[in-house]
Design a protein around this motif. Structure first.
Motif, PDB file in Angstrom:
ATOM      1  N   ALA A 231       0.860  -1.202   0.000  1.00 54.67           N
ATOM      2  CA  ALA A 231       0.000   0.000   0.000  1.00 54.67           C
ATOM      3  C   ALA A 231       0.887   1.239   0.000  1.00 54.67           C
ATOM      4  O   ALA A 231       2.067   1.186   0.383  1.00 54.67           O
ATOM      5  N   SER A 232       0.312   2.348  -0.425  1.00 58.52           N
ATOM      6  CA  SER A 232       1.041   3.628  -0.443  1.00 58.52           C
ATOM      7  C   SER A 232       0.225   4.693   0.258  1.00 58.52           C
ATOM      8  O   SER A 232      -1.004   4.614   0.292  1.00 58.52           O
ATOM      9  N   ALA A 233       0.947   5.668   0.782  1.00 58.67           N
ATOM     10  CA  ALA A 233       0.261   6.783   1.449  1.00 58.67           C
ATOM     11  C   ALA A 233       1.045   8.072   1.216  1.00 58.67           C
ATOM     12  O   ALA A 233       2.272   8.044   1.038  1.00 58.67           O
ATOM     13  N   THR A 234       0.321   9.175   1.229  1.00 61.88           N
ATOM     14  CA  THR A 234       0.937  10.499   1.071  1.00 61.88           C
ATOM     15  C   THR A 234       0.505  11.381   2.239  1.00 61.88           C
ATOM     16  O   THR A 234      -0.680  11.401   2.590  1.00 61.88           O
ATOM     17  N   ALA A 235       1.486  12.060   2.835  1.00 61.76           N
ATOM     18  CA  ALA A 235       1.201  12.893   4.012  1.00 61.76           C
ATOM     19  C   ALA A 235       1.961  14.216   3.919  1.00 61.76           C
ATOM     20  O   ALA A 235       3.077  14.267   3.392  1.00 61.76           O
ATOM     21  N   CYS A 236       1.342  15.264   4.454  1.00 63.15           N
ATOM     22  CA  CYS A 236       2.013  16.573   4.572  1.00 63.15           C
ATOM     23  C   CYS A 236       2.799  16.624   5.880  1.00 63.15           C
ATOM     24  O   CYS A 236       2.418  15.975   6.853  1.00 63.15           O
ATOM     25  N   SER A 237       3.807  17.460   5.902  1.00 57.78           N
ATOM     26  CA  SER A 237       4.428  17.809   7.170  1.00 57.78           C
ATOM     27  C   SER A 237       3.491  18.826   7.864  1.00 57.78           C
ATOM     28  O   SER A 237       2.441  19.168   7.322  1.00 57.78           O
ATOM     29  N   ASN A 238       3.852  19.278   9.042  1.00 61.85           N
ATOM     30  CA  ASN A 238       3.022  20.309   9.679  1.00 61.85           C
ATOM     31  C   ASN A 238       3.903  21.261  10.466  1.00 61.85           C
ATOM     32  O   ASN A 238       5.031  20.914  10.836  1.00 61.85           O
ATOM     33  N   ILE A 239       3.367  22.470  10.684  1.00 62.15           N
ATOM     34  CA  ILE A 239       4.082  23.447  11.510  1.00 62.15           C
ATOM     35  C   ILE A 239       3.264  23.691  12.778  1.00 62.15           C
ATOM     36  O   ILE A 239       2.065  23.947  12.697  1.00 62.15           O
ATOM     37  N   ALA A 240       3.937  23.589  13.923  1.00 61.13           N
ATOM     38  CA  ALA A 240       3.219  23.761  15.187  1.00 61.13           C
ATOM     39  C   ALA A 240       3.132  25.238  15.550  1.00 61.13           C
ATOM     40  O   ALA A 240       4.135  25.959  15.513  1.00 61.13           O
ATOM     41  N   PHE A 241       1.935  25.692  15.890  1.00 63.99           N
ATOM     42  CA  PHE A 241       1.730  27.051  16.418  1.00 63.99           C
ATOM     43  C   PHE A 241       1.958  27.033  17.929  1.00 63.99           C
ATOM     44  O   PHE A 241       2.487  27.978  18.503  1.00 63.99           O
ATOM     45  N   ILE A 242       1.485  25.964  18.585  1.00 65.17           N
ATOM     46  CA  ILE A 242       1.846  25.686  19.981  1.00 65.17           C
ATOM     47  C   ILE A 242       2.687  24.415  19.904  1.00 65.17           C
ATOM     48  O   ILE A 242       2.265  23.413  19.315  1.00 65.17           O
ATOM     49  N   LYS A 243       3.886  24.446  20.468  1.00 63.47           N
ATOM     50  CA  LYS A 243       4.876  23.398  20.197  1.00 63.47           C
ATOM     51  C   LYS A 243       4.807  22.218  21.162  1.00 63.47           C
ATOM     52  O   LYS A 243       4.502  22.387  22.350  1.00 63.47           O
TER      53      LYS A 243
END
Ligand code: DP6
Length: 331
Positions: free
Chosen positions: A7-19
């Motif tokens: 199987a394959s998957a695609t994901a975004c990274s993310n930026i934390a506003f509260i860390k």
């Protein structure tokens, strides 16, 4: 079960506003505090996992190259957790990023969200429960749990593995925000996030930070819900500086900012305070600047950055989608 499964998957990274900085449980990546982030539409990882009963050991390819170093070991150790729960066989894993490697963009968030989703989807016929997927992503890298759902996401710290899960706070279309990531340096960082979390828990400021966070998180959620950019920006920038202060005054000290980062901090503040441009910033455990604005101001903010840093490498992100499982396999 004997057939190969893929199987394959695609994901975004993310930026934390509260860390997320500091863990309650280091084995399961249970954090000290709740955190809130936005998925980054242009920082994407795609991963294919194939479980193969004939493989004696895992074969891991990152950006087309077989890896046998610490990165491969971390992935194999993670797959061991899944194997312990379900079945024992080797896996062939290939993973590619949409953004250049070694730039300090959080590839562990998109990487483990995609890996967890592909590895589990490969042998589980039914679509796994989304909340359970956030647990699986978090066990690989804490911040990865916030990449499972789309848009703006809240990770509730919880007190153990079961209770530490993320949930969508608002969908991407709720607010058209842009994060212009300015790549400041490609040098590898001297203190990894995983080490940083350990240093943080011993820091004397940490206790005070934990007391301050609940009201900051409430205020940030209010600003997000109301699309109040000024309140949002003030909280996010203050939060970034507080976490940097803890990083740089820890023992050992992690000083992630480079001269280019500091120049951008001063510039963003002067564009805002002198130029009247509604723009704020945040930083992670690295030198890259995340310059935040409402998307209608993005072209102007971009021009300001390019004037200051003529050949700047900029990754322009909107609030991105959640992790998807699909059949566009890498092999
Ligand atoms: C500064 O999720 O990379 O980006 O759980 O050890 O893999 P591990 O740590 P990681 O830490 C991210 C820290 C941060 C802040 C954040 O994303 O919340």
């Amino acid at each position: 079960m004997s057939a190969r499964k893929r199987a394959s998957a695609t994901a975004c990274s993310n930026i934390a506003f509260i860390k997320y900085w500091g863990k309650r449980d280091f084995d399961w990546n249970v954090p000290l505090n709740d955190s809130i982030s936005m998925n980054l539409s242009a920082a994407v990882t795609t991963t294919t996992v194939e479980w193969d009963p004939e493989l004696a050991q895992d074969e891991i390819y990152l950006e087309g190259e077989r890896v046998l170093d610490e990165r491969g070991l971390r992935i194999s150790r993670y797959l061991d957790r899944i194997r312990n729960d379900w079945y024992r066989m080797g896996a062939r894993v290939a993973s590619v990023n949409s953004f250049p490697a070694g730039t300090g963009i959080a590839s562990s968030a998109s990487g483990f969200a995609a890996l967890a989703s592909a590895a589990i989807a490969a042998f589980q016929e039914d679509k796994p429960d989304e909340i359970e997927m956030t647990r699986w992503a978090r066990r690989g890298s804490g911040s990865a749990c916030r990449s499972i759902q789309s848009g703006f996401v809240e990770w509730t710290a919880g007190s153990n593995d079961e209770g530490s899960v993320s949930q969508q706070f608002c969908p991407p279309e709720h607010w058209d925000l842009t994060d212009l990531v300015v790549l400041v340096s490609r040098s590898p960082k001297l203190i990894s996030s995983s080490q940083g979390h350990r240093i943080a828990v011993a820091h004397p400021f940490m206790e005070e930070r934990q007391k301050l966070l609940p009201s900051r998180i409430l205020a940030l959620k209010g600003a997000l819900a109301k699309r109040d950019f000024q309140t949002f920006g003030e909280i996010v920038e203050h939060e970034a500086m507080e976490v940097q202060a803890i990083m740089m005054s820890g023992q050992p000290s992690a000083f992630y900012m480079q001269p280019g980062t500091v120049a951008l901090i001063h510039a963003v503040r002067s564009w805002r305070e002198e130029g009247g441009l509604p723009v704020y910033f945040t930083l992670d455990a690295g030198p890259n600047m995340h310059v935040l604005c409402e998307s209608r101001y993005a072209p102007e903010v971009r021009r300001c950055i390019e004037k200051l840093v003529p050949r700047a490498e900029i990754l322009e992100n909107r609030a991105g989608p959640g992790t998807t499982v699909h059949d566009e396999h890498l092999f």
